[in-house]
Scaffold this active site. Sequence first.
Site, PDB file in Angstrom:
ATOM      1  N   ARG A  97      26.680 -30.426 -21.968  1.00 45.60           N
ATOM      2  CA  ARG A  97      26.159 -29.863 -22.634  1.00 45.60           C
ATOM      3  C   ARG A  97      24.680 -29.099 -22.635  1.00 45.60           C
ATOM      4  O   ARG A  97      23.814 -29.233 -24.001  1.00 45.60           O
ATOM      5  CB  ARG A  97      26.816 -29.392 -23.320  1.00 45.60           C
ATOM      6  CG  ARG A  97      28.396 -28.705 -23.786  1.00 45.60           C
ATOM      7  CD  ARG A  97      28.368 -26.717 -23.067  1.00 45.60           C
ATOM      8  NE  ARG A  97      29.942 -26.664 -22.448  1.00 45.60           N
ATOM      9  CZ  ARG A  97      30.615 -25.790 -23.676  1.00 45.60           C
ATOM     10  NH1 ARG A  97      30.009 -25.706 -24.783  1.00 45.60           N
ATOM     11  NH2 ARG A  97      31.516 -24.997 -23.255  1.00 45.60           N
ATOM     12  N   ARG A 101      22.358 -24.413 -26.057  1.00 45.49           N
ATOM     13  CA  ARG A 101      22.170 -23.820 -27.402  1.00 45.49           C
ATOM     14  C   ARG A 101      21.452 -24.823 -28.110  1.00 45.49           C
ATOM     15  O   ARG A 101      20.713 -24.153 -28.988  1.00 45.49           O
ATOM     16  CB  ARG A 101      23.132 -23.274 -27.905  1.00 45.49           C
ATOM     17  CG  ARG A 101      23.787 -22.005 -27.356  1.00 45.49           C
ATOM     18  CD  ARG A 101      24.845 -21.861 -27.812  1.00 45.49           C
ATOM     19  NE  ARG A 101      26.181 -22.819 -27.862  1.00 45.49           N
ATOM     20  CZ  ARG A 101      27.073 -23.229 -28.759  1.00 45.49           C
ATOM     21  NH1 ARG A 101      27.298 -21.935 -29.582  1.00 45.49           N
ATOM     22  NH2 ARG A 101      27.763 -24.380 -28.228  1.00 45.49           N
ATOM     23  N   ARG A 116      18.182 -16.729 -23.065  1.00 43.52           N
ATOM     24  CA  ARG A 116      19.211 -16.403 -22.577  1.00 43.52           C
ATOM     25  C   ARG A 116      19.154 -15.048 -23.165  1.00 43.52           C
ATOM     26  O   ARG A 116      20.494 -14.256 -23.593  1.00 43.52           O
ATOM     27  CB  ARG A 116      20.558 -17.127 -23.397  1.00 43.52           C
ATOM     28  CG  ARG A 116      21.024 -17.916 -21.898  1.00 43.52           C
ATOM     29  CD  ARG A 116      21.326 -17.261 -21.101  1.00 43.52           C
ATOM     30  NE  ARG A 116      23.106 -16.498 -21.942  1.00 43.52           N
ATOM     31  CZ  ARG A 116      23.440 -17.131 -23.148  1.00 43.52           C
ATOM     32  NH1 ARG A 116      24.552 -17.807 -23.194  1.00 43.52           N
ATOM     33  NH2 ARG A 116      24.422 -15.687 -23.746  1.00 43.52           N
ATOM     34  N   ASP A 171      29.952 -21.623 -16.173  1.00 41.74           N
ATOM     35  CA  ASP A 171      31.595 -22.152 -17.096  1.00 41.74           C
ATOM     36  C   ASP A 171      32.089 -22.492 -15.983  1.00 41.74           C
ATOM     37  O   ASP A 171      32.123 -21.702 -14.834  1.00 41.74           O
ATOM     38  CB  ASP A 171      31.097 -21.431 -18.086  1.00 41.74           C
ATOM     39  CG  ASP A 171      31.937 -20.920 -19.256  1.00 41.74           C
ATOM     40  OD1 ASP A 171      31.786 -21.897 -19.773  1.00 41.74           O
ATOM     41  OD2 ASP A 171      33.481 -21.057 -19.111  1.00 41.74           O
ATOM     42  N   TYR A 198      43.653 -21.351 -20.907  1.00 42.96           N
ATOM     43  CA  TYR A 198      42.241 -20.160 -21.603  1.00 42.96           C
ATOM     44  C   TYR A 198      43.317 -19.208 -21.291  1.00 42.96           C
ATOM     45  O   TYR A 198      43.620 -18.285 -21.678  1.00 42.96           O
ATOM     46  CB  TYR A 198      41.036 -20.436 -20.919  1.00 42.96           C
ATOM     47  CG  TYR A 198      40.269 -21.252 -22.018  1.00 42.96           C
ATOM     48  CD1 TYR A 198      39.326 -20.576 -23.555  1.00 42.96           C
ATOM     49  CD2 TYR A 198      39.965 -22.476 -21.668  1.00 42.96           C
ATOM     50  CE1 TYR A 198      38.890 -21.816 -23.648  1.00 42.96           C
ATOM     51  CE2 TYR A 198      38.950 -23.260 -22.215  1.00 42.96           C
ATOM     52  CZ  TYR A 198      38.402 -22.732 -23.415  1.00 42.96           C
ATOM     53  OH  TYR A 198      38.635 -23.545 -24.034  1.00 42.96           O
TER      54      TYR A 198
HETATM   55  O1  CP3 Z   1      26.697 -29.349 -20.253  1.00 43.87           O
HETATM   56  C1  CP3 Z   1      25.767 -28.268 -19.420  1.00 43.87           C
HETATM   57  O2  CP3 Z   1      24.969 -28.387 -19.582  1.00 43.87           O
HETATM   58  C2  CP3 Z   1      26.623 -27.138 -18.634  1.00 43.87           C
HETATM   59  C3  CP3 Z   1      26.791 -26.040 -18.931  1.00 43.87           C
HETATM   60  C4  CP3 Z   1      28.847 -25.894 -19.217  1.00 43.87           C
HETATM   61  C5  CP3 Z   1      29.360 -24.778 -19.997  1.00 43.87           C
HETATM   62  N1  CP3 Z   1      30.501 -24.284 -20.514  1.00 43.87           N
HETATM   63  C6  CP3 Z   1      27.975 -23.313 -20.342  1.00 43.87           C
HETATM   64  C7  CP3 Z   1      27.655 -22.387 -21.685  1.00 43.87           C
HETATM   65  C8  CP3 Z   1      29.326 -26.351 -18.504  1.00 43.87           C
HETATM   66  C9  CP3 Z   1      29.500 -28.168 -18.145  1.00 43.87           C
HETATM   67  C10 CP3 Z   1      30.497 -25.749 -19.620  1.00 43.87           C
HETATM   68  C11 CP3 Z   1      32.165 -26.316 -19.338  1.00 43.87           C
HETATM   69  C12 CP3 Z   1      32.864 -25.205 -20.574  1.00 43.87           C
HETATM   70  N2  CP3 Z   1      33.212 -24.103 -20.736  1.00 43.87           N
HETATM   71  C13 CP3 Z   1      34.394 -26.347 -21.036  1.00 43.87           C
HETATM   72  C14 CP3 Z   1      34.121 -27.816 -20.281  1.00 43.87           C
HETATM   73  C15 CP3 Z   1      33.313 -28.476 -20.895  1.00 43.87           C
HETATM   74  C16 CP3 Z   1      33.369 -28.500 -22.876  1.00 43.87           C
HETATM   75  O3  CP3 Z   1      32.740 -27.968 -23.113  1.00 43.87           O
HETATM   76  O4  CP3 Z   1      34.704 -29.226 -22.644  1.00 43.87           O
HETATM   77  C17 CP3 Z   1      35.189 -25.154 -21.387  1.00 43.87           C
HETATM   78  C18 CP3 Z   1      36.124 -26.176 -22.535  1.00 43.87           C
HETATM   79  C19 CP3 Z   1      34.338 -24.226 -21.809  1.00 43.87           C
HETATM   80  C20 CP3 Z   1      34.539 -23.122 -22.030  1.00 43.87           C
HETATM   81  C21 CP3 Z   1      33.821 -22.639 -23.203  1.00 43.87           C
HETATM   82  N3  CP3 Z   1      33.247 -21.324 -22.830  1.00 43.87           N
HETATM   83  C22 CP3 Z   1      33.830 -22.554 -24.549  1.00 43.87           C
HETATM   84  C23 CP3 Z   1      34.427 -24.100 -25.432  1.00 43.87           C
HETATM   85  C24 CP3 Z   1      32.960 -22.112 -24.400  1.00 43.87           C
HETATM   86  C25 CP3 Z   1      31.573 -22.090 -26.326  1.00 43.87           C
HETATM   87  C26 CP3 Z   1      31.655 -21.502 -26.882  1.00 43.87           C
HETATM   88  C27 CP3 Z   1      30.848 -21.081 -28.235  1.00 43.87           C
HETATM   89  O5  CP3 Z   1      29.475 -20.480 -28.190  1.00 43.87           O
HETATM   90  O6  CP3 Z   1      31.101 -21.740 -29.194  1.00 43.87           O
HETATM   91  C28 CP3 Z   1      31.171 -21.313 -23.747  1.00 43.87           C
HETATM   92  C29 CP3 Z   1      30.670 -21.083 -23.741  1.00 43.87           C
HETATM   93  C30 CP3 Z   1      29.615 -21.121 -23.041  1.00 43.87           C
HETATM   94  N4  CP3 Z   1      29.397 -22.423 -22.283  1.00 43.87           N
HETATM   95  C31 CP3 Z   1      28.029 -21.521 -23.426  1.00 43.87           C
HETATM   96  C32 CP3 Z   1      27.235 -22.188 -22.640  1.00 43.87           C
HETATM   97  C33 CP3 Z   1      25.787 -22.971 -22.530  1.00 43.87           C
HETATM   98  C34 CP3 Z   1      27.709 -21.135 -25.265  1.00 43.87           C
HETATM   99  C35 CP3 Z   1      26.943 -19.237 -24.431  1.00 43.87           C
HETATM  100  C36 CP3 Z   1      25.769 -19.086 -25.412  1.00 43.87           C
HETATM  101  O7  CP3 Z   1      24.917 -19.527 -25.480  1.00 43.87           O
HETATM  102  O8  CP3 Z   1      26.242 -18.328 -25.918  1.00 43.87           O
END
Ligand code: CP3
Length: 377
Positions: free
Chosen positions: A57, A61, A70, A106, A181
Amino acid sequence: MAAGVARARGTIAAMTTEATGTAARDGEPRRGGPADSPFVRACRREPGPHTPVWFMRQAGRSLPEYREIRANVPMLESCRRPELVTEITLQPVRRHGVDAAILFSDIVVPVAAAGIDLDIVPGTGPVVAEPVRTAADVERINPIGRDDVSYVDEAVRLLVAELGDTPLIGFAGAPFTLASYLVEGGPSRTHAKTKALMYGDPELWHALCARLAEVTLAFLRVQVDAGVSAVQLFDSWAGALSEADYRRYVLPHSAHVLAGLAGAGVPRIHFGVGTAELLGAMGEAGADVVGVDWRTPLDVATRRIGPDKAVQGNLDPAVLLAPWPVVEAAVRRILGEGRAAPGHVFNLGHGVLPETDPEVLTRVVALVHELSARPAA
Ligand code: CP3
């Protein structure tokens, strides 16, 4: 090409040259490239100039430049715009000097491409309009190919051209975490509905995971064909299972994905959270590198995983919120414990927390490089 991306090229090339010493100088034959980078070398358990570091990640953010770009673009939409994906992926490389970029996307992107109606809700995560709980629901998950995720193919090609010697990591969600999910309809603490399906209707469970494994494998193949230097399979929630249940209900499907990439020539990283009891099994599933969360010291993890795999991890992301001396002591400890492994990629034990000060991440990268620097062989 975005102006920021154009600017990044020089910076990244300069950083890479400094970090690896392998980039071509004018008139000299070119050695190196991403396959010879410290990150890929560590994944292959080969010696390198320093311990490589990147952060799960890292694109996200905690960066003001991310929040700016974004603003007003929904998450899924931003994953489908190659120029935007390229810029967001480059931001942490440019800022922190990490040893690898990870594609901005994602885990639910390929599931949406497979026809499942879902959204990523800010502050919540993926939310599925109609949860998958019957055989008919499973049938709704279509196979995908390159044309269904052409924006990912395009983004990877743009990035590989921009990144030069810095490797790009592709990724996907593993069948269990995706299934969670889909079955729950959104994030879950207990994964109760998922487990109810798994234990109550194993045949349907395996049909669901088999479909998801094909979607995941196809998604990773698109990224590999477009030029990523490594892939990470995220089974973030696998730690919810006992080892026996993991082996019975999950491992065969993740193994199918990882075996499907065995001949692809890129290292495969397999990661989950709370997986102390599963580390050996997750390695056996077919990984070259096993990701470890902060609960298990890397030397202990290495004993569980065995001598033929590298490890990745494992700074508690919350430690980054503590005063610098605490962070520094933790980095030193982890580098020491990582020496027990045949290869170590420094990372966090899970993703960067949104409230993290980006300057602390930059300092961690510099510290890891400084403390692990090895004289040229
Ligand atoms: O690592 C990176 O920087 C690459 C981008 C990346 C994202 N999601 C961007 C994202 C990666 C590798 C993921 C993987 C992902 N997504 C996982 C596996 C990694 C982990 O954290 O265990 C999972 C479980 C998800 C599902 C998901 N998508 C979650 C739990 C969330 C967060 C929700 C929140 O807002 O708290 C997302 C959204 C997400 N994916 C964001 C980002 C940057 C936040 C989106 C935003 O900016 O609103």
